[in-house]
Design an enzyme around this catalytic site. Structure first.
Site, PDB file in Angstrom:
ATOM      1  N   SER A  45       1.024 -18.509   8.931  1.00  0.00           N
ATOM      2  CA  SER A  45       1.187 -18.439  10.422  1.00  0.00           C
ATOM      3  C   SER A  45       1.664 -19.238  10.698  1.00  0.00           C
ATOM      4  O   SER A  45       0.591 -19.711  11.068  1.00  0.00           O
ATOM      5  CB  SER A  45       0.783 -17.450  11.511  1.00  0.00           C
ATOM      6  OG  SER A  45       1.664 -17.190  12.615  1.00  0.00           O
ATOM      7  N   ILE A  77       9.082 -13.974  14.401  1.00  0.00           N
ATOM      8  CA  ILE A  77       9.680 -13.279  13.488  1.00  0.00           C
ATOM      9  C   ILE A  77      10.143 -11.491  13.748  1.00  0.00           C
ATOM     10  O   ILE A  77       9.670 -11.018  13.679  1.00  0.00           O
ATOM     11  CB  ILE A  77       9.671 -13.557  11.700  1.00  0.00           C
ATOM     12  CG1 ILE A  77       9.598 -14.800  11.464  1.00  0.00           C
ATOM     13  CG2 ILE A  77      10.958 -12.908  10.766  1.00  0.00           C
ATOM     14  CD1 ILE A  77      10.734 -16.150  11.808  1.00  0.00           C
ATOM     15  N   TYR A 126      -7.005 -13.206  12.554  1.00  0.00           N
ATOM     16  CA  TYR A 126      -5.621 -13.678  12.649  1.00  0.00           C
ATOM     17  C   TYR A 126      -5.803 -15.503  12.429  1.00  0.00           C
ATOM     18  O   TYR A 126      -4.972 -15.514  10.948  1.00  0.00           O
ATOM     19  CB  TYR A 126      -4.892 -13.141  13.123  1.00  0.00           C
ATOM     20  CG  TYR A 126      -3.665 -13.290  12.400  1.00  0.00           C
ATOM     21  CD1 TYR A 126      -3.087 -12.066  11.159  1.00  0.00           C
ATOM     22  CD2 TYR A 126      -1.896 -13.699  12.875  1.00  0.00           C
ATOM     23  CE1 TYR A 126      -1.572 -12.189  10.680  1.00  0.00           C
ATOM     24  CE2 TYR A 126      -0.685 -13.980  12.016  1.00  0.00           C
ATOM     25  CZ  TYR A 126      -0.557 -13.201  11.252  1.00  0.00           C
ATOM     26  OH  TYR A 126       0.819 -12.874  10.434  1.00  0.00           O
ATOM     27  N   ALA A 127      -5.792 -15.734  13.573  1.00  0.00           N
ATOM     28  CA  ALA A 127      -5.429 -17.341  13.482  1.00  0.00           C
ATOM     29  C   ALA A 127      -6.266 -18.175  12.075  1.00  0.00           C
ATOM     30  O   ALA A 127      -5.686 -18.857  11.339  1.00  0.00           O
ATOM     31  CB  ALA A 127      -5.503 -17.815  14.346  1.00  0.00           C
ATOM     32  N   ALA A 128      -7.591 -17.390  12.325  1.00  0.00           N
ATOM     33  CA  ALA A 128      -8.880 -18.447  10.959  1.00  0.00           C
ATOM     34  C   ALA A 128      -7.869 -17.966   9.911  1.00  0.00           C
ATOM     35  O   ALA A 128      -8.129 -18.685   8.810  1.00  0.00           O
ATOM     36  CB  ALA A 128      -9.990 -17.573  11.654  1.00  0.00           C
ATOM     37  N   SER A 129      -7.547 -16.405   9.711  1.00  0.00           N
ATOM     38  CA  SER A 129      -7.693 -16.299   8.310  1.00  0.00           C
ATOM     39  C   SER A 129      -6.505 -16.898   8.018  1.00  0.00           C
ATOM     40  O   SER A 129      -6.419 -17.756   6.364  1.00  0.00           O
ATOM     41  CB  SER A 129      -7.432 -14.975   7.821  1.00  0.00           C
ATOM     42  OG  SER A 129      -5.805 -13.939   8.353  1.00  0.00           O
ATOM     43  N   LYS A 130      -4.756 -17.311   8.284  1.00  0.00           N
ATOM     44  CA  LYS A 130      -3.816 -18.024   8.255  1.00  0.00           C
ATOM     45  C   LYS A 130      -4.180 -19.751   8.292  1.00  0.00           C
ATOM     46  O   LYS A 130      -3.408 -20.613   6.933  1.00  0.00           O
ATOM     47  CB  LYS A 130      -2.998 -17.955   9.187  1.00  0.00           C
ATOM     48  CG  LYS A 130      -2.497 -16.247   9.508  1.00  0.00           C
ATOM     49  CD  LYS A 130      -1.938 -16.009   7.940  1.00  0.00           C
ATOM     50  CE  LYS A 130      -1.163 -14.491   7.949  1.00  0.00           C
ATOM     51  NZ  LYS A 130      -0.686 -14.594   6.653  1.00  0.00           N
ATOM     52  N   THR A 143       0.998  -1.089  -0.149  1.00  0.00           N
ATOM     53  CA  THR A 143      -0.167   0.051   0.009  1.00  0.00           C
ATOM     54  C   THR A 143       0.760   1.423   0.005  1.00  0.00           C
ATOM     55  O   THR A 143       0.570   2.119  -0.550  1.00  0.00           O
ATOM     56  CB  THR A 143      -1.142  -0.131   1.181  1.00  0.00           C
ATOM     57  OG1 THR A 143      -0.073  -0.660   2.412  1.00  0.00           O
ATOM     58  CG2 THR A 143      -2.149  -1.586   0.826  1.00  0.00           C
ATOM     59  N   ASN A 169       1.975 -12.681   0.467  1.00  0.00           N
ATOM     60  CA  ASN A 169       2.658 -12.137   2.156  1.00  0.00           C
ATOM     61  C   ASN A 169       1.384 -11.447   2.836  1.00  0.00           C
ATOM     62  O   ASN A 169       2.083 -11.037   3.566  1.00  0.00           O
ATOM     63  CB  ASN A 169       4.102 -11.764   1.959  1.00  0.00           C
ATOM     64  CG  ASN A 169       4.556 -11.356   3.039  1.00  0.00           C
ATOM     65  OD1 ASN A 169       5.205 -11.895   3.428  1.00  0.00           O
ATOM     66  ND2 ASN A 169       4.498  -9.866   2.676  1.00  0.00           N
TER      67      ASN A 169
END
EC number: 1.1.1.100
Lengths: 77, 246
Positions: free
Chosen positions: B140, B186, B153-157, B38, B88
């Site tokens: 992730s 990281i 976030y966990a659901a998307s990954k 972006t 990514n």
């Protein structure tokens, strides 16, 4: 045989690696010519490229036989 | 080893620590790279650092409805093809589930998962024709283990892993592989947001005793992009210092 029919059949022969005499008007890509679902997606892509037309998804789903493809392309060229 | 000469790679989220390193690694292996993100200014800086002809800056907002399709088109126009797609781009909107707003959920799913699907779909057409393709999702560790405060976030990954396995099965016969890299903790802007106290608690859970470097994720992505990895598909390569052994 019309020009469109000839070109459609030659694409089918090339893509599916089948004998030309098996590619009759009423041959079904999946049932008669051994195509899987991904092959039919690729065939539609090849038709679009060859004839410079766009085949929308709902129309593509109805193209099951060689004749279906020829009819659609002749009607939408 | 791992020669990508003549290949065109699109990397989303190239403004981030991991995305930037992946772009550098693919470029160093000879690929032409399309840098997306972006923040155009940051992309320009990275492009200047890489230098030469084999770099294209392709700013895009993947949260917009037409963002992914527009980016795929721009990338194909700029590079002639997309042989390697690295999904990514990702963001976090952490909150306990009971406090999580619909917008926090929707935004994360839209950018991390939906945009990855749309970009993959758009790039598959050319990959099918060329009988070659590499789709790499940066997922992730928390997509597999879960993490409090990160339901979205966990659901998307986790979704990205399931999507990749499905795509992998659909297109394996056409020379296209679809895999994921799953980083642990990281050193990036995303983990800089953690407090020292949080980091101190985290360390004992990492057998390697340190956080990972973005280059260590890039190396995994480079392998999955290579010809040598042609027989690896539907997999998730975990790079996490031993934090979770799955």
């Amino acid at each position: 045989m019309s020009d469109v029919a000839e070109r459609v059949k030659s694409i089918v022969v090339e893509h599916l690696g089948v004998d030309a005499d098996k590619v009759t008007d009423n041959a079904s890509f999946i049932d008669d010519l051994g195509a899987d679902s991904l092959d039919t997606v690729e065939l539609v892509m090849a038709f679009e490229e060859e004839f410079g037309c766009e085949i929308p998804d709902d129309a593509a789903e109805k193209i099951a036989t060689v004749k279906d493809a020829i009819d659609f392309i002749e009607a939408n060229q | 080893m791992f020669d990508l000469t003549g290949k065109a790679a699109l990397v989303t989220g190239a403004t981030g620590g991991i995305g930037g390193e992946i772009a550098k690694a693919l470029h160093a292996a000879g690929a032409t790279v399309g840098l997306s993100g972006t923040r155009a200014g940051v992309l320009e800086e990275l492009a200047a650092e890489l230098g030469g002809e084999r770099v294209h800056v392709l700013p895009a907002n993947l949260g917009d409805a037409d963002g992914p399709d527009g980016l795929a088109k721009a990338a194909e126009e700029a590079m002639g093809a997309v042989d390697i797609l690295v999904n990514n781009a990702g963001l976090t909107r952490d909150n306990l589930a009971m406090r999580m707003k619909d917008e926090e959920w929707d935004q994360v799913i839209a950018v991390n998962l939906t945009a990855a699907f749309r970009l993959s779909r758009a790039c598959l057409r050319g990959m099918m024709k060329r009988r070659f393709g590499r789709i790499i999702g940066v997922t992730s560790i928390v997509g597999v283990t879960g993490n409090p405060g990160q339901a979205n976030y966990a659901a998307s990954k986790a979704g990205m892993i399931g999507m990749s396995k499905s795509l992998a099965q659909e297109v394996a016969s056409r020379g296209i592989t679809v895999n994921c890299v799953a980083p642990g903790f990281i050193e990036t802007a995303m983990t800089d947001a953690l407090t020292d106290d949080q980091k101190a608690k985290l360390m004992p859970a990492i057998p390697a005793g340190r956080m990972g470097k973005p280059e260590e994720i890039a190396a995994a992505a480079l392998y999955l992009a290579s010809d040598e990895a042609a027989y690896v598909t539907g997999q998730t390569l975990h790079v996490n210092g031993g934090m979770a052994m799955i």
